[in-house]
Design a protein around this motif. Structure first.
Motif, PDB file in Angstrom:
ATOM      1  N   LEU A  86       1.876 -41.912  28.125  1.00 20.74           N
ATOM      2  CA  LEU A  86       1.325 -42.414  29.383  1.00 20.74           C
ATOM      3  C   LEU A  86       1.168 -43.934  29.337  1.00 20.74           C
ATOM      4  O   LEU A  86       1.596 -44.644  30.251  1.00 20.74           O
ATOM      5  CB  LEU A  86      -0.024 -41.754  29.704  1.00 20.74           C
ATOM      6  CG  LEU A  86      -0.762 -42.317  30.921  1.00 20.74           C
ATOM      7  CD1 LEU A  86       0.070 -42.188  32.188  1.00 20.74           C
ATOM      8  CD2 LEU A  86      -2.113 -41.632  31.078  1.00 20.74           C
ATOM      9  N   ILE A  87       0.590 -44.432  28.269  1.00 18.09           N
ATOM     10  CA  ILE A  87       0.374 -45.875  28.173  1.00 18.09           C
ATOM     11  C   ILE A  87       1.708 -46.616  28.110  1.00 18.09           C
ATOM     12  O   ILE A  87       1.870 -47.654  28.745  1.00 18.09           O
ATOM     13  CB  ILE A  87      -0.544 -46.213  26.985  1.00 18.09           C
ATOM     14  CG1 ILE A  87      -1.954 -45.697  27.298  1.00 18.09           C
ATOM     15  CG2 ILE A  87      -0.560 -47.716  26.722  1.00 18.09           C
ATOM     16  CD1 ILE A  87      -2.943 -45.867  26.187  1.00 18.09           C
ATOM     17  N   GLU A  88       2.674 -46.079  27.396  1.00 21.36           N
ATOM     18  CA  GLU A  88       3.996 -46.711  27.344  1.00 21.36           C
ATOM     19  C   GLU A  88       4.629 -46.743  28.736  1.00 21.36           C
ATOM     20  O   GLU A  88       5.267 -47.728  29.103  1.00 21.36           O
ATOM     21  CB  GLU A  88       4.912 -45.982  26.363  1.00 21.36           C
ATOM     22  CG  GLU A  88       4.626 -46.290  24.919  1.00 21.36           C
ATOM     23  CD  GLU A  88       4.724 -47.772  24.578  1.00 21.36           C
ATOM     24  OE1 GLU A  88       5.656 -48.454  25.065  1.00 21.36           O
ATOM     25  OE2 GLU A  88       3.864 -48.255  23.825  1.00 21.36           O
ATOM     26  N   ALA A  89       4.465 -45.677  29.500  1.00 19.60           N
ATOM     27  CA  ALA A  89       5.018 -45.637  30.854  1.00 19.60           C
ATOM     28  C   ALA A  89       4.376 -46.708  31.738  1.00 19.60           C
ATOM     29  O   ALA A  89       5.064 -47.386  32.510  1.00 19.60           O
ATOM     30  CB  ALA A  89       4.827 -44.255  31.460  1.00 19.60           C
ATOM     31  N   VAL A  90       3.063 -46.858  31.614  1.00 19.38           N
ATOM     32  CA  VAL A  90       2.361 -47.866  32.414  1.00 19.38           C
ATOM     33  C   VAL A  90       2.784 -49.267  31.981  1.00 19.38           C
ATOM     34  O   VAL A  90       3.048 -50.138  32.823  1.00 19.38           O
ATOM     35  CB  VAL A  90       0.823 -47.685  32.315  1.00 19.38           C
ATOM     36  CG1 VAL A  90       0.105 -48.811  33.038  1.00 19.38           C
ATOM     37  CG2 VAL A  90       0.408 -46.339  32.898  1.00 19.38           C
ATOM     38  N   ILE A  91       2.893 -49.492  30.684  1.00 18.96           N
ATOM     39  CA  ILE A  91       3.317 -50.807  30.186  1.00 18.96           C
ATOM     40  C   ILE A  91       4.762 -51.101  30.614  1.00 18.96           C
ATOM     41  O   ILE A  91       5.086 -52.234  30.968  1.00 18.96           O
ATOM     42  CB  ILE A  91       3.140 -50.905  28.657  1.00 18.96           C
ATOM     43  CG1 ILE A  91       1.647 -50.982  28.324  1.00 18.96           C
ATOM     44  CG2 ILE A  91       3.898 -52.098  28.084  1.00 18.96           C
ATOM     45  CD1 ILE A  91       1.324 -50.951  26.845  1.00 18.96           C
ATOM     46  N   GLU A  92       5.603 -50.094  30.614  1.00 19.15           N
ATOM     47  CA  GLU A  92       6.990 -50.275  31.058  1.00 19.15           C
ATOM     48  C   GLU A  92       7.037 -50.681  32.535  1.00 19.15           C
ATOM     49  O   GLU A  92       7.763 -51.609  32.915  1.00 19.15           O
ATOM     50  CB  GLU A  92       7.779 -48.976  30.846  1.00 19.15           C
ATOM     51  CG  GLU A  92       9.242 -49.081  31.198  1.00 19.15           C
ATOM     52  CD  GLU A  92       9.973 -47.763  31.004  1.00 19.15           C
ATOM     53  OE1 GLU A  92      10.977 -47.557  31.721  1.00 19.15           O
ATOM     54  OE2 GLU A  92       9.555 -46.950  30.164  1.00 19.15           O
ATOM     55  N   ALA A  93       6.248 -50.017  33.362  1.00 17.09           N
ATOM     56  CA  ALA A  93       6.189 -50.365  34.783  1.00 17.09           C
ATOM     57  C   ALA A  93       5.632 -51.774  34.967  1.00 17.09           C
ATOM     58  O   ALA A  93       6.156 -52.570  35.760  1.00 17.09           O
ATOM     59  CB  ALA A  93       5.326 -49.348  35.543  1.00 17.09           C
ATOM     60  N   LEU A  94       4.601 -52.109  34.220  1.00 18.34           N
ATOM     61  CA  LEU A  94       3.995 -53.433  34.301  1.00 18.34           C
ATOM     62  C   LEU A  94       4.974 -54.514  33.844  1.00 18.34           C
ATOM     63  O   LEU A  94       5.061 -55.585  34.443  1.00 18.34           O
ATOM     64  CB  LEU A  94       2.714 -53.487  33.465  1.00 18.34           C
ATOM     65  CG  LEU A  94       1.948 -54.798  33.477  1.00 18.34           C
ATOM     66  CD1 LEU A  94       1.549 -55.196  34.895  1.00 18.34           C
ATOM     67  CD2 LEU A  94       0.728 -54.693  32.580  1.00 18.34           C
ATOM     68  N   SER A  95       5.731 -54.226  32.821  1.00 16.77           N
ATOM     69  CA  SER A  95       6.715 -55.178  32.315  1.00 16.77           C
ATOM     70  C   SER A  95       7.800 -55.452  33.356  1.00 16.77           C
ATOM     71  O   SER A  95       8.170 -56.613  33.592  1.00 16.77           O
ATOM     72  CB  SER A  95       7.340 -54.639  31.027  1.00 16.77           C
ATOM     73  OG  SER A  95       8.348 -55.497  30.572  1.00 16.77           O
ATOM     74  N   ALA A  96       8.309 -54.395  33.988  1.00 22.00           N
ATOM     75  CA  ALA A  96       9.330 -54.572  35.022  1.00 22.00           C
ATOM     76  C   ALA A  96       8.768 -55.353  36.207  1.00 22.00           C
ATOM     77  O   ALA A  96       9.436 -56.244  36.757  1.00 22.00           O
ATOM     78  CB  ALA A  96       9.849 -53.204  35.476  1.00 22.00           C
ATOM     79  N   LEU A  97       7.545 -55.044  36.596  1.00 25.26           N
ATOM     80  CA  LEU A  97       6.901 -55.755  37.703  1.00 25.26           C
ATOM     81  C   LEU A  97       6.671 -57.221  37.337  1.00 25.26           C
ATOM     82  O   LEU A  97       6.920 -58.118  38.149  1.00 25.26           O
ATOM     83  CB  LEU A  97       5.579 -55.073  38.069  1.00 25.26           C
ATOM     84  CG  LEU A  97       4.799 -55.657  39.233  1.00 25.26           C
ATOM     85  CD1 LEU A  97       5.623 -55.647  40.518  1.00 25.26           C
ATOM     86  CD2 LEU A  97       3.500 -54.867  39.431  1.00 25.26           C
ATOM     87  N   SER A  98       6.233 -57.477  36.123  1.00 28.93           N
ATOM     88  CA  SER A  98       6.009 -58.850  35.667  1.00 28.93           C
ATOM     89  C   SER A  98       7.306 -59.647  35.705  1.00 28.93           C
ATOM     90  O   SER A  98       7.320 -60.811  36.135  1.00 28.93           O
ATOM     91  CB  SER A  98       5.456 -58.859  34.241  1.00 28.93           C
ATOM     92  OG  SER A  98       4.183 -58.280  34.195  1.00 28.93           O
ATOM     93  N   HIS A  99       8.375 -59.044  35.254  1.00 22.50           N
ATOM     94  CA  HIS A  99       9.676 -59.722  35.263  1.00 22.50           C
ATOM     95  C   HIS A  99      10.063 -60.101  36.684  1.00 22.50           C
ATOM     96  O   HIS A  99      10.497 -61.229  36.944  1.00 22.50           O
ATOM     97  CB  HIS A  99      10.737 -58.823  34.626  1.00 22.50           C
ATOM     98  CG  HIS A  99      12.101 -59.416  34.626  1.00 22.50           C
ATOM     99  ND1 HIS A  99      12.463 -60.447  33.792  1.00 22.50           N
ATOM    100  CD2 HIS A  99      13.181 -59.149  35.386  1.00 22.50           C
ATOM    101  CE1 HIS A  99      13.713 -60.787  34.035  1.00 22.50           C
ATOM    102  NE2 HIS A  99      14.181 -60.007  34.999  1.00 22.50           N
TER     103      HIS A  99
END
Length: 162
Positions: free
Chosen positions: A23-36
């Motif tokens: 779950l945390i990896e999924a949230v971090i992945e979404a946050l990373s894409a959004l940050s980019h």
């Protein structure tokens, strides 16, 4: 991103360390894409390439939605996440703090672009509305009967590409 979207759409109840990390990896992945994407948008606006920056809006909205669903999942499972993956929770908090800094920069760049464009429009409106008398042989002389002329009078052109 599809794995993150799938995990976040399922609304899982966390019952193991493996699920907590996923779950945390999924949230971090979404946050990373959004940050980019927000970082790209910020640089495009800073460079004055507003139309190109605007094309990122639909994808940014989609990623923001995925991220917000993830944040809701994290809130719903906060106790389990703290128990099963405290180090990952810390990592997520740090990623969120970094994202906040990026958003602050983005908002500053957008506010600057807005202020500059408003200033340009204000100056154009002032210049376009300012009458001036044509100079002839005296300070109060006119051309014709009270006709006003602007130096280099011509049509006002505004670029929509700004």
């Amino acid at each position: 991103m599809s794995v993150a979207k799938r995990i976040l759409d399922e609304r899982p109840r966390i019952a193991s360390p493996l699920e907590a990390r996923a779950l945390i990896e999924a949230v971090i992945e979404a946050l990373s894409a959004l940050s980019h994407l927000v970082g790209e948008e910020t640089e495009l606006v800073r460079a004055g390439r507003l139309p190109e920056a605007m094309t990122r809006e639909p994808r940014k909205a989609e990623l923001a939605g995925i991220y917000m669903r993830g944040v809701e999942q994290v809130k719903l499972n906060a106790v389990a996440l703290a128990r099963f993956a405290p180090d990952q929770v810390t990592r997520l908090k740090l990623a969120h703090i970094g994202f906040q800094a990026l958003i602050d920069t983005n908002q500053l760049v957008l506010a600057t672009a807005r202020a500059v464009s408003e200033s340009i429009i204000r100056e154009l409106a002032t210049d376009a509305g300012k009458p001036s008398r044509a100079a002839s042989y005296g300070p109060a002389s006119t051309v014709g009967a009270g006709v006003f002329a602007r130096p280099n009078a011509g049509p006002l052109v505004v670029s929509r590409r700004l």
